[in-house]
Design an enzyme around this catalytic site. Structure first.
Site, mmCIF file in Angstrom:
data_model
loop_
_atom_site.group_PDB
_atom_site.id
_atom_site.type_symbol
_atom_site.label_atom_id
_atom_site.label_comp_id
_atom_site.label_asym_id
_atom_site.label_seq_id
_atom_site.Cartn_x
_atom_site.Cartn_y
_atom_site.Cartn_z
ATOM 1 N N PRO A 137 0.799 -1.240 0.000
ATOM 2 C CA PRO A 137 0.000 0.000 0.000
ATOM 3 C C PRO A 137 0.827 1.285 0.000
ATOM 4 C CG PRO A 137 -0.602 -1.435 1.858
ATOM 5 C CD PRO A 137 0.614 -2.017 1.226
ATOM 6 N N GLU A 138 2.123 1.215 0.244
ATOM 7 C CA GLU A 138 2.908 2.447 0.352
ATOM 8 C C GLU A 138 3.026 3.159 -0.991
ATOM 9 O OE1 GLU A 138 3.434 3.634 3.070
ATOM 10 O OE2 GLU A 138 3.453 1.959 4.489
ATOM 11 N N GLY A 139 2.997 4.489 -0.934
ATOM 12 C CA GLY A 139 3.030 5.300 -2.153
ATOM 13 C C GLY A 139 4.444 5.612 -2.633
ATOM 14 N N PHE A 140 4.480 6.276 -3.759
ATOM 15 C CA PHE A 140 5.722 6.588 -4.454
ATOM 16 C C PHE A 140 6.738 7.327 -3.568
ATOM 17 C CE2 PHE A 140 8.094 9.277 -7.603
ATOM 18 C CZ PHE A 140 8.630 8.261 -8.355
ATOM 19 N N PHE B 65 4.677 13.466 -0.350
ATOM 20 C CA PHE B 65 4.759 14.162 -1.643
ATOM 21 C C PHE B 65 5.239 15.599 -1.419
ATOM 22 C CE2 PHE B 65 3.030 14.149 -6.076
ATOM 23 C CZ PHE B 65 3.123 15.497 -6.360
ATOM 24 N N ASP C 264 4.917 17.695 -11.626
ATOM 25 C CA ASP C 264 4.220 18.548 -10.647
ATOM 26 C C ASP C 264 5.169 18.970 -9.523
ATOM 27 O OD1 ASP C 264 1.653 18.932 -11.597
ATOM 28 O OD2 ASP C 264 0.756 17.264 -10.478
HETATM 29 N N1 LIG Z 1 0.330 14.264 -10.250
HETATM 30 C C1 LIG Z 1 0.084 14.341 -8.936
HETATM 31 N N2 LIG Z 1 -0.092 13.213 -8.228
HETATM 32 C C2 LIG Z 1 -0.305 13.325 -6.895
HETATM 33 C C3 LIG Z 1 -0.356 14.585 -6.259
HETATM 34 N N3 LIG Z 1 -0.581 14.358 -4.948
HETATM 35 C C4 LIG Z 1 -0.663 13.017 -4.786
HETATM 36 N N4 LIG Z 1 -0.500 12.387 -5.962
HETATM 37 C C5 LIG Z 1 -0.518 10.939 -6.212
HETATM 38 O O1 LIG Z 1 -0.822 10.277 -5.014
HETATM 39 C C6 LIG Z 1 0.339 9.646 -4.489
HETATM 40 C C7 LIG Z 1 0.437 9.999 -3.024
HETATM 41 O O2 LIG Z 1 1.144 9.037 -2.352
HETATM 42 P P1 LIG Z 1 2.567 9.298 -1.712
HETATM 43 O O3 LIG Z 1 3.544 9.463 -2.791
HETATM 44 O O4 LIG Z 1 2.733 8.193 -0.763
HETATM 45 O O5 LIG Z 1 2.474 10.657 -0.890
HETATM 46 P P2 LIG Z 1 1.569 10.935 0.429
HETATM 47 O O6 LIG Z 1 0.552 9.853 0.527
HETATM 48 O O7 LIG Z 1 0.997 12.285 0.176
HETATM 49 O O8 LIG Z 1 2.496 10.913 1.595
HETATM 50 C C8 LIG Z 1 1.513 10.161 -5.273
HETATM 51 O O9 LIG Z 1 2.570 9.265 -5.363
HETATM 52 C C9 LIG Z 1 0.872 10.459 -6.620
HETATM 53 O O10 LIG Z 1 0.733 9.276 -7.371
HETATM 54 C C10 LIG Z 1 -0.182 15.760 -7.047
HETATM 55 O O11 LIG Z 1 -0.194 16.868 -6.567
HETATM 56 N N5 LIG Z 1 0.054 15.570 -8.379
HETATM 57 MG MG LIG Z 2 1.165 7.684 0.911
#
Ligand SMILES: Nc1nc2c(ncn2[C@@H]2O[C@H](COP(=O)(O)OP(=O)(O)O)[C@@H](O)[C@H]2O)c(=O)[nH]1
Ligand SMILES: [Mg+2]
Ligand SMILES: *[C@@H]1O[C@H](CO)[C@@H](O)[C@H](O)[C@H]1NC(C)=O
Ligand SMILES: *[C@@H]1O[C@H](CO)[C@@H](O)[C@H](O)[C@H]1NC(C)=O
Ligand SMILES: *[C@@H]1O[C@H](CO)[C@@H](O)[C@H](O)[C@H]1NC(C)=O
Length: 449
Positions: A73-76, A409, A391
């Site tokens: 589940p962890e994001g980018f 992010f 972005d």
């Molecule tokens: N293009 C874009 N994608 C976003 C933005 N905010 C969130 N996302 C998407 O949602 C994900 C959020 O997960 P993460 O990277 O874990 O960051 P967090 O959850 O905000 O800590 C990002 O990796 C992007 O895929 C944004 O401002 N622009």
């Molecule tokens: Mg996240």
């Protein structure tokens, strides 16, 4: 099963990326340039990653490979953080022997929801400059690992986990022990006795042995074990986020962070957008970049930034939980207008993951909004990960930035701005929830060289 992506060979991912028409002109010259940079930057010790090495040569050198993966589940942007921990571990391991870090291919991320585009088995080279990463620690793409190590086999998979009993006596101590698996293993044995599981979408990959390891502490507490107790050539740490940074925000942290330079085509797209829609160029804004990250040492306050307010407005799962530190759209726009007036900026760039409905609303109440909206072709080329990076790049170049509370992010944008040399006052800002009482602002993590 035949896998066309796999049999594509080891052409640089950058090469086929560049074949898309809209980028061809821009990139031909860069291609020539980056070839030169590759030639001059990679030191001999870092050549481990070159696929010119046959398995025989790798064996003769006693090369060992560290692979890792992260809880699905962890994001980018948390994944980018875990890379820093693993790079630090590899640096520790390299004091004793020749370890190489294998980059886990990108894919199957929860937030990457654009339909109809191929979003697995994405090599790091599509998002980051490999040459730059290699200037910090030896890294190779997963497909290079397969080629070098003699096949899609990972000899030892160690699934990291916490201790079943938690912290004993409520006392924190660093420790690591081979233990029975606490949770059900996500790997299963096939008829040949090999382990199958999620290996970044490479279905032919197998684990030869899978065991669990309880670990509590910094990444480098794993080093003695990897060095002495485990003899396999290739070791994968799954759930690598279980271990912590060796020294968060210290020199080693920043060295690795600085080496995580975005791929050139993404930076170029961001720069083009800045010039075209935001009257922002590096010369005007004092944000001139050096391809070689080791030469970037900007004084805090030296960067001016483009004449726009940069905003990261995180929505989706951040609002579903009704967190009190995240504003309503109305609340966010009120703050945006406030800042534009205070900072005398008449343009605002907004990066957001808002859904269609919220976007419509946002455009209605903030008609002067500027957003990076990729065409379908761009999206197919950049993927959701690349769009997010563009972005971030644009937000990183704004004269003033405001992000969202505890969003990784936003944190990655803070770091990018720290590297560029912005005054911390223009960076470490976040929205407050509509009725949040104590709205603590983000911490300034000062860059260390
Ligand atoms: N293009 C874009 N994608 C976003 C933005 N905010 C969130 N996302 C998407 O949602 C994900 C959020 O997960 P993460 O990277 O874990 O960051 P967090 O959850 O905000 O800590 C990002 O990796 C992007 O895929 C944004 O401002 N622009
Ligand atoms: Mg996240
Ligand atoms: C590693 O090996 C040492 C010495 O053989 C042993 O004392 C230690 O318990 C082992 N560590 C783990 C985590 O198995
Ligand atoms: C699997 O790995 C564990 C931990 O290194 C080891 O104790 C065990 O003997 C290995 N099993 C096999 C079948 O090699
Ligand atoms: C762009 O910025 C420059 C200086 O920063 C300014 O002189 C020029 O008028 C601006 N152009 C537009 C179209 O806003």
């Amino acid at each position: 099963m035949a896998d066309h992506r796999f049999s594509r060979g080891f052409k640089s991912p950058v090469l086929w990326l560049f074949s898309v028409q809209s980028l061809i002109k821009l990139c031909l010259s860069i291609l020539a340039l980056s070839a030169v940079v590759v030639e001059c930057q990679i030191e001999d010790t870092f050549r481990a990653g070159n696929s010119v090495f046959s398995p025989a040569v790798a064996a003769a050198r006693d090369l060992r490979y560290l692979l890792y993966d992260i809880n699905p589940p962890e994001g980018f942007n948390l994944r980018r953080d875990v890379y820093i921990r693993m790079a630090s571990l590899v640096k520790t391991l390299r004091r004793h022997s020749d370890w190489v870090l294998v980059l886990p291919p990108w894919g199957r991320l929860y937030h990457w929801q654009s339909p109809d585009i191929h979003q697995i088995r994405i090599p790091w080279g599509e998002f980051f400059s490999l040459t730059s990463l290699q200037g910090n620690v030896p890294v190779i793409e997963y497909e290079e690992f397969i080629a070098e190590s003699g096949g899609p086999f990972i000899e030892q998979v160690l699934v990291l986990q916490n201790y079943a009993e938690g912290w004993t006596d409520g006392k924190w101590e660093e420790k690591v022990d081979q233990r029975p698996c606490v949770e059900r293993l996500l790997y299963s044995k096939d008829k040949q006795g090999y382990y199958r599981g999620w290996f970044w979408g490479y279905e032919e990959t197998r684990g030869v042995n899978v065991t669990c390891l309880s670990a509590q502490g910094h990444a480098s507490i794993l080093a003695p074990l990897l060095q002495n107790n485990i003899t396999s050539t290739s070791v994968m740490l799954d759930k690598a986020e279980t271990v912590l940074h060796d020294h968060y925000a210290g020199k080693d942290y920043w060295d690795t962070r600085r080496s995580m330079v975005f791929s050139k085509h993404l930076r170029l797209l961001g720069d083009e957008f800045r010039a075209k829609y935001l009257n922002s160029t590096d010369e005007q804004d004092q944000t001139v970049y050096n391809e070689d990250w080791t030469r970037i040492k900007n004084k805090l306050g030296s960067a001016r930034g483009g004449p726009y307010l940069g905003v990261h407005l995180r929505r989706k799962d951040f609002i579903w939980g009704h967190r009190e530190d995240v504003p309503s759209l109305k609340g966010a726009v009120k703050k945006i207008r406030d800042l534009m007036k205070k900072k005398k900026l008449d343009r605002v760039f907004v990066a957001t993951d808002a859904d269609e409905e919220e976007l419509e609303e946002l455009k209605r109440i903030l008609p002067e909004i500027t957003r990076f909206e990729p065409t379908w072709e761009d999206l197919e080329l950049l993927k959701d990960g690349g769009v997010a990076i563009v972005d971030q790049w644009i937000c990183a170049h704004a004269r003033y930035f405001i992000g969202t509370s505890v969003s990784t992010f936003s944190f990655r944008i803070h770091e990018e701005r720290e590297i560029l040399g912005f005054d911390p006052k223009t960076t470490y800002n976040r929205f407050c929830g509509d009725s949040e009482k104590e709205c603590e602002q983000p911490t300034h993590w000062k860059i260390v060289y």
